[in-house]
Design an enzyme around this catalytic site. Structure first.
Site, PDB file in Angstrom:
ATOM      1  N   ASP A 189      -0.399  -7.640   1.365  1.00  0.00           N
ATOM      2  CA  ASP A 189       0.139  -6.275   1.430  1.00  0.00           C
ATOM      3  C   ASP A 189       1.648  -6.283   1.663  1.00  0.00           C
ATOM      4  O   ASP A 189       2.142  -5.861   2.732  1.00  0.00           O
ATOM      5  CB  ASP A 189      -0.575  -5.468   2.531  1.00  0.00           C
ATOM      6  CG  ASP A 189      -0.215  -3.996   2.492  1.00  0.00           C
ATOM      7  OD1 ASP A 189      -0.496  -3.293   3.488  1.00  0.00           O
ATOM      8  OD2 ASP A 189       0.365  -3.548   1.483  1.00  0.00           O
ATOM      9  N   HIS A 244       0.826  -1.219   0.000  1.00  0.00           N
ATOM     10  CA  HIS A 244       0.000   0.000   0.000  1.00  0.00           C
ATOM     11  C   HIS A 244       0.854   1.259   0.000  1.00  0.00           C
ATOM     12  O   HIS A 244       0.403   2.325  -0.410  1.00  0.00           O
ATOM     13  CB  HIS A 244      -0.904   0.022   1.240  1.00  0.00           C
ATOM     14  CG  HIS A 244      -2.107  -0.850   1.102  1.00  0.00           C
ATOM     15  ND1 HIS A 244      -3.328  -0.378   0.684  1.00  0.00           N
ATOM     16  CD2 HIS A 244      -2.290  -2.160   1.313  1.00  0.00           C
ATOM     17  CE1 HIS A 244      -4.204  -1.374   0.654  1.00  0.00           C
ATOM     18  NE2 HIS A 244      -3.583  -2.481   1.048  1.00  0.00           N
ATOM     19  N   SER A 252       3.874   1.605   8.776  1.00  0.00           N
ATOM     20  CA  SER A 252       3.583   0.501   7.851  1.00  0.00           C
ATOM     21  C   SER A 252       4.838   0.043   7.133  1.00  0.00           C
ATOM     22  O   SER A 252       5.709   0.853   6.827  1.00  0.00           O
ATOM     23  CB  SER A 252       2.564   0.957   6.817  1.00  0.00           C
ATOM     24  OG  SER A 252       1.423   1.394   7.493  1.00  0.00           O
TER      25      SER A 252
HETATM   26  O1  QJS Z   1       1.889   4.428   6.952  1.00  0.00           O
HETATM   27  C1  QJS Z   1       0.882   4.047   6.324  1.00  0.00           C
HETATM   28  O2  QJS Z   1      -0.016   3.295   6.782  1.00  0.00           O
HETATM   29  C2  QJS Z   1       0.732   4.490   4.966  1.00  0.00           C
HETATM   30  N1  QJS Z   1      -0.128   3.907   4.095  1.00  0.00           N
HETATM   31  C3  QJS Z   1       0.000   4.575   2.921  1.00  0.00           C
HETATM   32  C4  QJS Z   1      -0.617   4.429   1.715  1.00  0.00           C
HETATM   33  C5  QJS Z   1      -0.309   5.277   0.674  1.00  0.00           C
HETATM   34  C6  QJS Z   1       0.648   6.259   0.882  1.00  0.00           C
HETATM   35  F1  QJS Z   1       0.942   7.062  -0.139  1.00  0.00           F
HETATM   36  C7  QJS Z   1       1.306   6.442   2.066  1.00  0.00           C
HETATM   37  C8  QJS Z   1       0.945   5.590   3.076  1.00  0.00           C
HETATM   38  C9  QJS Z   1       1.405   5.521   4.388  1.00  0.00           C
HETATM   39  N2  QJS Z   1       2.350   6.335   4.988  1.00  0.00           N
HETATM   40  C10 QJS Z   1       2.093   7.655   5.134  1.00  0.00           C
HETATM   41  O3  QJS Z   1       1.023   8.162   4.859  1.00  0.00           O
HETATM   42  C11 QJS Z   1       3.189   8.481   5.658  1.00  0.00           C
HETATM   43  C12 QJS Z   1       3.314   9.874   5.140  1.00  0.00           C
HETATM   44  C13 QJS Z   1       2.947   9.580   6.531  1.00  0.00           C
HETATM   45  C14 QJS Z   1       3.883   9.739   7.622  1.00  0.00           C
HETATM   46  C15 QJS Z   1       3.457   9.533   8.886  1.00  0.00           C
HETATM   47  C16 QJS Z   1       4.340   9.695   9.946  1.00  0.00           C
HETATM   48  C17 QJS Z   1       5.668  10.044   9.715  1.00  0.00           C
HETATM   49  C18 QJS Z   1       6.082  10.237   8.411  1.00  0.00           C
HETATM   50  C19 QJS Z   1       5.215  10.080   7.351  1.00  0.00           C
END
Ligand code: QJS
Length: 232
Positions: free
Chosen positions: A89, A41, A183
């Site tokens: 995933d 994802h 993730s």
């Molecule tokens: O972490 C996730 O679950 C996840 N799932 C997604 C799906 C698409 C996608 F384009 C991104 C993700 C994404 N990561 C995020 O949104 C990251 C950007 C956010 C973030 C959070 C904390 C610290 C730094 C950066």
């Protein structure tokens, strides 16, 4: 990671930060010298751009002895992964070259025996994901220990209501939990990677929505196959 603690610097030398334009997007971990495992994802909003992989890091911004950003040669999302559910995933990333292994950069073995981790087993998870409900992003790697909960409990009508397959596992999410940005990171039980944090937009820290991981053992053959075919 919600309500975790700062990891001991470089004591999780398998941790990877998947980055786009210098920004952390998802976690991952080194499974071989030239290969990182993460969550499919995480590629959803990258419109085909390849990640860069930061290895040997504790702080995302400060200079550190063995910190290095690797280019990615190719990305292999599992063919069964899709945007509508958490199935398959997984994402394999082939680095442009073999990572230089050292005290801060190490491979983490993954579980190959397809047998459920017993409920109540304490496992650890780490990441640079959000640390509170206002989405604060940490600079330093955070870690957390969580107990595994049974698939039956996790599939209860009031929890994930039957969506947790035999290829997934759950940990308790009461207060302390993985969150956005974690993730792709590994769930480590007894020093072995048993799961990968799924990149679903799940609410964090709510005991009614346990954390979901893709179990790795069922995918060992796929992982070996991709690595063998791409390494030539
Ligand atoms: O972490 C996730 O679950 C996840 N799932 C997604 C799906 C698409 C996608 F384009 C991104 C993700 C994404 N990561 C995020 O949104 C990251 C950007 C956010 C973030 C959070 C904390 C610290 C730094 C950066």
């Amino acid at each position: 990671i919600l309500r975790g603690s700062e990891a001991r610097p470089h004591l999780k030398p398998y941790m990877a930060s998947l980055q786009l334009d210098g920004q952390h997007v998802c976690g991952g971990f080194l499974i071989a010298e030239q290969w990182v495992l993460s969550a499919a994802h995480c590629t959803e909003e990258t419109d085909g751009k390849l990640f860069q992989v930061l290895l040997g890091a504790h702080s995302l911004t400060e200079p550190e002895p063995h910190k290095r950003l690797y280019q990615v040669r190719a990305q292999f999302p599992h063919p069964g992964s899709n945007i509508h559910n958490n199935k398959d995933d997984l994402l394999l990333l082939q680095l442009e070259e073999k990572a230089e292994l050292n005290a801060d950069v190490r491979v983490l073995p993954f579980q190959r025996e397809d047998r459920d981790v017993a409920p109540d087993t304490m496992c650890e998870v780490a990441g640079w994901g959000t640390i509170d409900h206002s989405g604060t992003r940490p600079d330093k790697l955070q870690q957390l220990e969580r107990p595994v909960i049974s698939r039956d409990v996790c599939n209860h009508r009031t929890r994930h209501d039957g969506t947790i397959t035999k290829n997934m596992m759950c940990t308790d999410s009461r207060r302390r939990d993985t969150c956005k940005g974690d993730s792709g990171g590994p769930l480590v039980c007894g020093g072995v990677a048993e799961g990968v944090v799924t990149a679903s937009s799940r609410v964090c820290g709510n005991y009614k929505k346990p954390a979901i991981y893709t179990r790795i053992a069922p995918y060992a053959a796929w992982i070996d196959g991709v690595m063998a075919s791409a390494d030539g």
